[in-house]
Design a protein around this motif. Structure first.
Motif, mmCIF file in Angstrom:
data_model
loop_
_atom_site.group_PDB
_atom_site.id
_atom_site.type_symbol
_atom_site.label_atom_id
_atom_site.label_comp_id
_atom_site.label_asym_id
_atom_site.label_seq_id
_atom_site.Cartn_x
_atom_site.Cartn_y
_atom_site.Cartn_z
ATOM 1 N N LEU A 262 36.589 7.684 -0.114
ATOM 2 C CA LEU A 262 35.599 7.061 -0.344
ATOM 3 C C LEU A 262 36.224 5.435 -0.623
ATOM 4 O O LEU A 262 35.278 4.680 0.171
ATOM 5 C CB LEU A 262 34.941 7.458 -1.464
ATOM 6 N N ALA A 263 37.072 5.167 -1.290
ATOM 7 C CA ALA A 263 37.597 3.778 -1.565
ATOM 8 C C ALA A 263 37.965 3.299 -0.171
ATOM 9 O O ALA A 263 37.819 2.146 0.190
ATOM 10 C CB ALA A 263 38.459 3.854 -2.569
ATOM 11 N N ASP A 264 38.820 4.167 0.518
ATOM 12 C CA ASP A 264 39.323 3.707 1.780
ATOM 13 C C ASP A 264 38.290 3.254 2.806
ATOM 14 O O ASP A 264 38.365 2.237 3.193
ATOM 15 C CB ASP A 264 40.277 4.672 2.363
ATOM 16 N N LEU A 265 37.333 4.144 2.794
ATOM 17 C CA LEU A 265 35.917 3.765 3.731
ATOM 18 C C LEU A 265 35.565 2.530 3.339
ATOM 19 O O LEU A 265 35.192 1.686 3.959
ATOM 20 C CB LEU A 265 35.063 4.911 3.810
ATOM 21 N N GLY A 266 35.353 2.316 2.092
ATOM 22 C CA GLY A 266 34.695 1.026 1.361
ATOM 23 C C GLY A 266 35.181 -0.045 1.865
ATOM 24 O O GLY A 266 34.838 -1.052 2.291
ATOM 25 N N VAL A 267 36.703 -0.151 1.652
ATOM 26 C CA VAL A 267 37.424 -1.193 2.201
ATOM 27 C C VAL A 267 37.286 -1.392 3.352
ATOM 28 O O VAL A 267 37.051 -2.818 3.861
ATOM 29 C CB VAL A 267 38.827 -1.018 1.719
ATOM 30 N N SER A 268 37.275 -0.528 4.402
ATOM 31 C CA SER A 268 37.186 -0.874 5.879
ATOM 32 C C SER A 268 35.799 -1.177 5.977
ATOM 33 O O SER A 268 35.744 -2.481 6.971
ATOM 34 C CB SER A 268 37.322 0.757 6.682
ATOM 35 N N MET A 269 34.725 -0.660 5.541
ATOM 36 C CA MET A 269 33.477 -1.419 5.807
ATOM 37 C C MET A 269 33.357 -3.064 5.413
ATOM 38 O O MET A 269 32.757 -3.512 5.917
ATOM 39 C CB MET A 269 32.255 -0.422 5.197
ATOM 40 N N LEU A 270 33.749 -3.002 4.251
ATOM 41 C CA LEU A 270 33.832 -4.575 3.852
ATOM 42 C C LEU A 270 34.527 -5.506 4.832
ATOM 43 O O LEU A 270 33.888 -6.371 5.214
ATOM 44 C CB LEU A 270 34.373 -4.639 2.585
ATOM 45 N N ALA A 271 35.518 -4.871 5.416
ATOM 46 C CA ALA A 271 36.658 -5.687 6.222
ATOM 47 C C ALA A 271 35.654 -5.943 7.427
ATOM 48 O O ALA A 271 35.508 -7.179 7.812
ATOM 49 C CB ALA A 271 37.582 -5.213 6.511
ATOM 50 N N GLY A 272 34.707 -4.905 7.911
ATOM 51 C CA GLY A 272 33.913 -5.272 8.753
ATOM 52 C C GLY A 272 32.833 -6.266 8.738
ATOM 53 O O GLY A 272 32.471 -6.937 9.709
ATOM 54 N N VAL A 273 32.260 -6.183 7.492
ATOM 55 C CA VAL A 273 31.035 -6.873 7.363
ATOM 56 C C VAL A 273 31.607 -8.378 7.305
ATOM 57 O O VAL A 273 30.781 -9.412 7.167
ATOM 58 C CB VAL A 273 30.482 -6.697 5.933
ATOM 59 N N ALA A 274 32.955 -8.685 6.697
ATOM 60 C CA ALA A 274 33.512 -9.750 6.654
ATOM 61 C C ALA A 274 33.734 -10.446 7.937
ATOM 62 O O ALA A 274 33.805 -11.838 8.182
ATOM 63 C CB ALA A 274 34.681 -10.069 5.783
ATOM 64 N N ILE A 275 34.020 -9.665 9.030
ATOM 65 C CA ILE A 275 34.618 -10.225 10.158
ATOM 66 C C ILE A 275 33.504 -10.249 11.378
ATOM 67 O O ILE A 275 33.416 -11.251 11.813
ATOM 68 C CB ILE A 275 35.850 -9.322 10.854
ATOM 69 N N PHE A 276 32.796 -9.109 11.456
ATOM 70 C CA PHE A 276 31.785 -9.437 12.381
ATOM 71 C C PHE A 276 30.765 -10.529 12.549
ATOM 72 O O PHE A 276 30.232 -10.954 13.824
ATOM 73 C CB PHE A 276 31.064 -7.796 12.841
ATOM 74 N N PRO A 277 30.035 -10.784 11.460
ATOM 75 C CA PRO A 277 29.283 -11.816 11.872
ATOM 76 C C PRO A 277 29.669 -13.126 12.231
ATOM 77 O O PRO A 277 28.968 -13.730 13.085
ATOM 78 C CB PRO A 277 28.938 -12.285 10.253
ATOM 79 N N ALA A 278 31.239 -13.430 11.664
ATOM 80 C CA ALA A 278 31.792 -14.493 12.496
ATOM 81 C C ALA A 278 32.102 -14.468 14.027
ATOM 82 O O ALA A 278 32.036 -15.265 14.841
ATOM 83 C CB ALA A 278 33.216 -14.761 11.877
ATOM 84 N N VAL A 279 32.236 -13.195 14.280
ATOM 85 C CA VAL A 279 32.416 -12.911 15.618
ATOM 86 C C VAL A 279 31.077 -13.248 16.637
ATOM 87 O O VAL A 279 31.429 -14.026 17.516
ATOM 88 C CB VAL A 279 32.681 -11.397 15.721
ATOM 89 N N PHE A 280 30.133 -12.780 15.990
ATOM 90 C CA PHE A 280 28.950 -13.075 16.933
ATOM 91 C C PHE A 280 28.542 -14.527 16.615
ATOM 92 O O PHE A 280 27.882 -14.998 17.428
ATOM 93 C CB PHE A 280 27.954 -12.169 16.557
ATOM 94 N N THR A 281 28.684 -15.179 15.162
ATOM 95 C CA THR A 281 28.219 -16.592 15.107
ATOM 96 C C THR A 281 28.998 -17.615 16.109
ATOM 97 O O THR A 281 28.542 -18.368 16.763
ATOM 98 C CB THR A 281 28.190 -17.036 13.711
ATOM 99 N N PHE A 282 30.403 -17.484 16.176
ATOM 100 C CA PHE A 282 31.243 -18.403 16.732
ATOM 101 C C PHE A 282 31.456 -18.092 18.219
ATOM 102 O O PHE A 282 32.170 -18.864 18.548
ATOM 103 C CB PHE A 282 32.271 -18.756 15.941
ATOM 104 N N GLY A 283 31.189 -17.034 18.545
ATOM 105 C CA GLY A 283 31.270 -16.674 20.137
ATOM 106 C C GLY A 283 32.678 -16.100 20.240
ATOM 107 O O GLY A 283 33.401 -16.103 21.328
ATOM 108 N N PHE A 284 33.190 -15.160 19.504
ATOM 109 C CA PHE A 284 34.700 -14.352 19.862
ATOM 110 C C PHE A 284 34.268 -13.251 20.365
ATOM 111 O O PHE A 284 32.883 -12.877 20.308
ATOM 112 C CB PHE A 284 35.345 -13.972 18.413
ATOM 113 N N ALA A 285 34.991 -12.680 21.159
ATOM 114 C CA ALA A 285 34.782 -11.332 22.050
ATOM 115 C C ALA A 285 35.189 -10.176 20.942
ATOM 116 O O ALA A 285 36.156 -10.027 20.203
ATOM 117 C CB ALA A 285 35.655 -11.319 23.144
ATOM 118 N N PRO A 286 33.972 -9.310 20.398
ATOM 119 C CA PRO A 286 34.406 -8.010 20.005
ATOM 120 C C PRO A 286 35.685 -7.051 20.297
ATOM 121 O O PRO A 286 36.123 -6.712 19.310
ATOM 122 C CB PRO A 286 32.951 -7.131 19.747
#
Ligand code: PFF
Length: 455
Positions: A262-286
């Motif tokens: 559970l803790a491991d999944l939690g950290v991964s999800m947080l990393a996803g939420v930290a990274i993907f908004p920037a991907v779509f906001t600034f025009g990076f390729a997912p």
């Protein structure tokens, strides 16, 4: 983490919290911050995550419990554990050897990604990468990996650091530091996630991460998600078996495994939420691939107050998290060389490090002077990654599940999982046993054969 000395005097974890922290230290690493986001981006988002979650529950969790139980019941290295428990001369211990090979392969590309993290610490300090312009951050990353000398030297620095920690036997000290710093990494990810959610692309990112598009799921995507589940939980190669051999007799194995997951999944999800908004906001390729984290996070940091300092802290903490994972990776070959081939610890560590450095150089140079070399369509960075996660670890998982379900047997598994009847978890242990005996090996085999296009 426990010191590894030959049998009678083997060390062990002393407290329940220490066990949890060390096991989590092995699971949490670059996998969460680098691999889960980049694979999610490259494989279509939520659908991939969903399969990864299923693989974690149906395959990862039972195999993890089996490995820890096997390790604790014999308290030895993986080869000895399986030799001791196998009837006659059945070669189940070969999983220990394939585990050793997997450790070398994983370390060869993992150490290179840590090398990039080290290089980014320096870049962050200098403040040269604070930009939300994809062209700028991409060029910066490309410049680093295209430089053969830098790529090699940073990797050697990483390997030297890991080897010194292992030889000086200060792994315990490192684990103690890791234990204290990991909550900080978690908090930093929380902050980054919160910032991410304020960006314009947040909604699109959430949709990408949590709204599955099943048309993107192919046999290869399923294999990749399953391989990720093995890689993430450090299973299928004897790492958790080795750690299990240091568990105390009264540690609740199922509970520990669930908490780590559970803790491991939690950290991964947080990393996803930290990274993907920037991907779509600034025009990076997912689907940018292994560079994703390195090119997008500078953009996030460029948006927040104290971003410069926080970025330095972030990469330092990432390096620390990766250190915990690398120590556990190297522990497998080191203990086997020590106990099986009667080598001194320092020699075992040096030999293991050299054996990593060879394929490691291939990974390090795979974006520069060896970029033209491809094997079965993979460059020398992706090849060890693919072979370890998608072939060796799942094969190890099948062997461990079959051994536990058909050879070791229900009574012995349940005895370990229930601490010899002290814990009242008979139903749960029955489910785990049935999964291991039938479901897990079959599922792994099917996914592997389809994913590798055998049928
Ligand atoms: N689980 C680690 C991560 O996600 O970074 C990687 C790893 C460590 C894999 C130890 C395998 C292993 F034995």
């Amino acid at each position: 983490m426990a010191q590894t000395t030959p049998n009678a005097t083997r060390g062990g974890f002393s407290t329940s919290f220490g066990i949890l922290a060390a096991t989590l230290g092995s699971a949490v690493g670059l996998g969460n911050i680098w691999k889960v986001p980049y694979l999610t981006g490259a494989n279509g988002g939520a659908g991939f995550l969903l399969i990864y979650l299923l693989a974690t529950l149906l395959i990862g969790l039972p195999v993890m419990m089996a490995e820890i139980s096997l390790g604790r019941s014999v308290r030895a290295n993986p080869i000895k554990v399986l030799r001791t428990l196998s009837p006659g001369r059945q070669p189940w211990w070969l999983v220990g050897l394939s585990g050793m090979l997997a450790a070398f392969l994983i370390m060869s590309f993992y150490s290179e990604v840590v090398a990039w993290v080290f290089a980014y610490i320096l870049k962050a300090v200098r403040g040269t990468i604070m930009s939300s312009d994809p062209a700028v951050t991409q060029a910066d990353f490309a410049q680093l990996v295209a430089d053969p000398l830098q790529s090699l030297l940073w990797q050697w620095l990483v390997l030297a650091a890991v080897a010194s920690v292992l030889i000086m036997g200060v792994a315990q000290g490192i684990e103690a530091i890791t234990k204290r710093l990991m909550p900080l990494l978690f908090i930093l990810l929380l902050i980054l996630g919160a910032v991410g959610l304020t960006l314009d692309g947040a909604q699109q990112a959430m949709q990408f991460l949590f709204w599955p598009d099943f048309s993107k799921i192919t046999a290869t995507v399923v294999l990749t998600a399953m391989g990720l589940a093995f890689f993430k939980l450090s299973i299928g190669m004897g790492t958790m078996m080795t750690y299990g051999s240091y568990f105390t007799a009264n540690q609740n194995i199922p509970q520990t495994a669930v908490r780590v997951m559970l803790a491991d999944l939690g950290v991964s999800m947080l990393a996803g939420v930290a990274i993907f908004p920037a991907v779509f906001t600034f025009g990076f390729a997912p689907s940018a691939g292994p560079s994703l984290v390195f090119i997008t996070l500078p953009a996030v940091f460029s948006q927040i107050p104290f971003g410069h300092g926080l970025m330095v802290v972030f990469f330092v903490l990432t390096a620390v998290a990766a250190m915990g994972a690398m120590l556990s990776l190297m522990e497998v070959p080191t203990v086997i060389l020590q106990e099986r081939f009667q080598m001194r610890r320092s020699r075992a560590v040096l030999l293991a490090t050299l054996l990593v450095a060879l394929p490691g150089a291939g990974s390090a140079l795979s974006h520069s002077i060896l970029a033209h070399i491809h094997v079965a369509g993979f460059n020398l960075f992706d090849l060890p990654d693919f072979v370890s996660s998608n072939v060796l670890l799942p094969t190890g998982g099948i062997i461990i599940a079959l051994f536990t379900g058909w050879v070791w047997g229900r009574d012995k598994l349940q005895a370990e999982l229930s601490n010899h009847g002290q814990l009242r978890n008979a139903k749960l242990t029955t489910v785990v046993f049935v999964l291991l005996r039938y479901v897990t090996p079959l599922l792994i085999a099917l996914v592997m054969l389809r994913g590798l296009r055998v049928f």
